[in-house]
Design an enzyme around this catalytic site. Structure first.
Site, PDB file in Angstrom:
ATOM      1  N   ARG A 194      22.393 -33.404  11.487  1.00  0.00           N
ATOM      2  CA  ARG A 194      21.294 -33.079  12.397  1.00  0.00           C
ATOM      3  C   ARG A 194      20.227 -34.190  12.423  1.00  0.00           C
ATOM      4  NH1 ARG A 194      16.690 -28.924  11.667  1.00  0.00           N
ATOM      5  NH2 ARG A 194      16.176 -28.252  13.789  1.00  0.00           N
ATOM      6  N   HIS A 217      18.750 -35.749  15.805  1.00  0.00           N
ATOM      7  CA  HIS A 217      17.322 -35.733  16.132  1.00  0.00           C
ATOM      8  C   HIS A 217      16.726 -37.135  16.170  1.00  0.00           C
ATOM      9  CE1 HIS A 217      16.132 -31.240  15.508  1.00  0.00           C
ATOM     10  NE2 HIS A 217      17.349 -31.353  15.997  1.00  0.00           N
ATOM     11  N   ASP A 239      17.315 -45.199  16.090  1.00  0.00           N
ATOM     12  CA  ASP A 239      16.494 -46.277  15.525  1.00  0.00           C
ATOM     13  C   ASP A 239      15.765 -45.871  14.246  1.00  0.00           C
ATOM     14  OD1 ASP A 239      14.650 -44.491  16.515  1.00  0.00           O
ATOM     15  OD2 ASP A 239      13.646 -45.900  17.859  1.00  0.00           O
ATOM     16  N   SER A 280      13.583 -43.726  13.788  1.00  0.00           N
ATOM     17  CA  SER A 280      12.166 -43.406  13.980  1.00  0.00           C
ATOM     18  C   SER A 280      11.796 -42.084  13.310  1.00  0.00           C
ATOM     19  CB  SER A 280      11.815 -43.348  15.470  1.00  0.00           C
ATOM     20  OG  SER A 280      12.639 -42.416  16.150  1.00  0.00           O
ATOM     21  N   GLU A 293       7.366 -38.529  13.723  1.00  0.00           N
ATOM     22  CA  GLU A 293       8.064 -37.446  14.407  1.00  0.00           C
ATOM     23  C   GLU A 293       8.359 -36.253  13.501  1.00  0.00           C
ATOM     24  OE1 GLU A 293      11.563 -39.408  15.917  1.00  0.00           O
ATOM     25  OE2 GLU A 293      10.371 -40.879  17.022  1.00  0.00           O
ATOM     26  N   ASN A 331      11.332 -30.478  14.333  1.00  0.00           N
ATOM     27  CA  ASN A 331      11.568 -31.100  13.024  1.00  0.00           C
ATOM     28  C   ASN A 331      10.803 -30.466  11.871  1.00  0.00           C
ATOM     29  OD1 ASN A 331      13.216 -32.962  14.333  1.00  0.00           O
ATOM     30  ND2 ASN A 331      11.588 -34.497  14.538  1.00  0.00           N
ATOM     31  N   PRO A 387      16.792 -30.742  22.449  1.00  0.00           N
ATOM     32  CA  PRO A 387      17.047 -29.459  23.120  1.00  0.00           C
ATOM     33  C   PRO A 387      16.628 -28.268  22.261  1.00  0.00           C
ATOM     34  CG  PRO A 387      18.978 -30.898  23.222  1.00  0.00           C
ATOM     35  CD  PRO A 387      18.019 -31.526  22.263  1.00  0.00           C
ATOM     36  N   HIS A 410      27.317 -26.698  15.251  1.00  0.00           N
ATOM     37  CA  HIS A 410      26.823 -25.429  14.730  1.00  0.00           C
ATOM     38  C   HIS A 410      27.928 -24.613  14.066  1.00  0.00           C
ATOM     39  CE1 HIS A 410      22.908 -25.424  17.359  1.00  0.00           C
ATOM     40  NE2 HIS A 410      22.976 -26.419  16.511  1.00  0.00           N
ATOM     41  N   THR A 411      29.058 -25.231  13.762  1.00  0.00           N
ATOM     42  CA  THR A 411      30.066 -24.618  12.909  1.00  0.00           C
ATOM     43  C   THR A 411      29.649 -24.738  11.441  1.00  0.00           C
ATOM     44  OG1 THR A 411      32.386 -24.694  12.220  1.00  0.00           O
ATOM     45  CG2 THR A 411      31.387 -26.777  12.806  1.00  0.00           C
ATOM     46  N   ASP A 441      27.410 -20.280  11.744  1.00  0.00           N
ATOM     47  CA  ASP A 441      28.792 -19.793  11.849  1.00  0.00           C
ATOM     48  C   ASP A 441      29.048 -18.872  10.664  1.00  0.00           C
ATOM     49  OD1 ASP A 441      31.529 -19.371  11.782  1.00  0.00           O
ATOM     50  OD2 ASP A 441      32.058 -21.465  11.425  1.00  0.00           O
ATOM     51  N   THR A 474      32.963 -19.279   8.685  1.00  0.00           N
ATOM     52  CA  THR A 474      33.193 -20.357   7.712  1.00  0.00           C
ATOM     53  C   THR A 474      31.969 -21.277   7.725  1.00  0.00           C
ATOM     54  OG1 THR A 474      34.367 -21.558   9.466  1.00  0.00           O
ATOM     55  CG2 THR A 474      35.720 -20.342   7.885  1.00  0.00           C
ATOM     56  N   ASP A 486      34.939 -26.594  11.433  1.00  0.00           N
ATOM     57  CA  ASP A 486      36.155 -26.169  12.132  1.00  0.00           C
ATOM     58  C   ASP A 486      35.776 -25.672  13.522  1.00  0.00           C
ATOM     59  OD1 ASP A 486      34.951 -23.692  11.689  1.00  0.00           O
ATOM     60  OD2 ASP A 486      36.287 -23.151  10.033  1.00  0.00           O
TER      61      ASP A 486
END
Length: 263
Positions: A7, A11, A19, A21, A33, A39, A108, A138-139, A183, A186, A191
């Protein structure tokens, strides 16, 4: 820590390119940030990056950027969690600036509808299929109660048993930082179970379930649910593409000695 390191790269790349940042600490005369809405109290793994960086500087000073560390750590995390591998392109350099406003607007949100998700990823050059593939991250990982409370108390397109079990851990008020796995099948394996969850109305975030809700991406979700190899291939390709977002190269930027501050 794997999901968090993946992640971090995401981000980073969605805010003015890959970069590093996101790694810059706030100071009395610099706003980074880390305290942006997506964050703050949520992104983690900074200390892992510090450890990697200090070991690299000891053996190979001034060569490997913090941005490249994030790109490689993301790939290695996915592999460690039994997901696909890909070749990480290297040579990114580190920014000397950061943008709180871009972090607040470009990453997003979990509240987005399908059209908003398609738009947010399109702004970075990704098509809808690539957006669905990248959402497969998001698994693994967890989300805070505050990010899915509205879904589990107000939305109808959710499995009843799933909803009840989540409400036990995420009250209608309070407990904002209580975690639940993205998830449930698992939670620590990379997966395609995430997509099975969506078909069964067990997407944790509103934005997750939007990918399978009678809209234009239902078919892609079904493809990934039934064809793990297709998901792995598409995910790996999309990750390479994400890692190529607006890198600083040549004499632009710098190779930070400490990822938390500019040289």
């Amino acid at each position: 820590m794997g999901a968090s390191l993946l992640r971090l790269h995401f981000h980073d790349c969605f805010v003015n390119g890959c970069d590093a940042s996101i790694l810059l600490d706030d100071t009395s005369n610099f706003t980074g940030e880390k305290m942006a809405g997506p964050n703050a109290n949520s992104v983690r793994g900074y200390e892992v990056v510090d450890t990697i960086k200090s070991q690299l500087e000891a053996s190979c000073p001034g060569v490997v950027s913090c941005a490249d560390i994030l790109a490689v750590a993301a790939r290695d995390s996915v592999v460690a969690l039994r997901g696909p591998s890909w070749t990480v392109r290297l040579g990114r350099r580190d920014s000397t600036t950061a943008s709180l406003s871009a972090a607040n607007s470009n990453i997003p949100a979990p509240t987005l509808n399908l059209s908003g998700l398609i738009s947010a990823f399109s702004n970075k050059g990704f098509n809808a299929r690539e957006m669905v593939a990248l959402s497969g991250s998001h698994t693994v990982g967890q989300a805070r109660c505050t990010t899915f409370r509205t879904r589990i108390y107000n939305e109808a397109n959710i499995d009843a048993t799933f909803k009840t079990s989540l409400q036990a851990n995420c009250p209608s008020s309070g407990g904002d930082n209580t975690l639940s796995p993205l998830d449930t099948q698992t939670p620590t394996t990379f997966d395609n179970a995430y997509y099975t969850n969506l078909v069964n109305k067990k997407g944790l975030l509103h934005s997750d379930q939007q990918l399978f809700n009678g809209g234009s991406t239902d078919a892609v979700v079904n493809t990934y649910r039934t064809r793990s190899t297709t998901f792995f291939k598409d995910f790996a390709n999309a990750m390479v593409k994400m890692g190529n977002l607006s890198p600083l190269t040549g004499t632009s930027g710098q190779i930070r000695t400490n990822c938390r501050k500019t040289n």
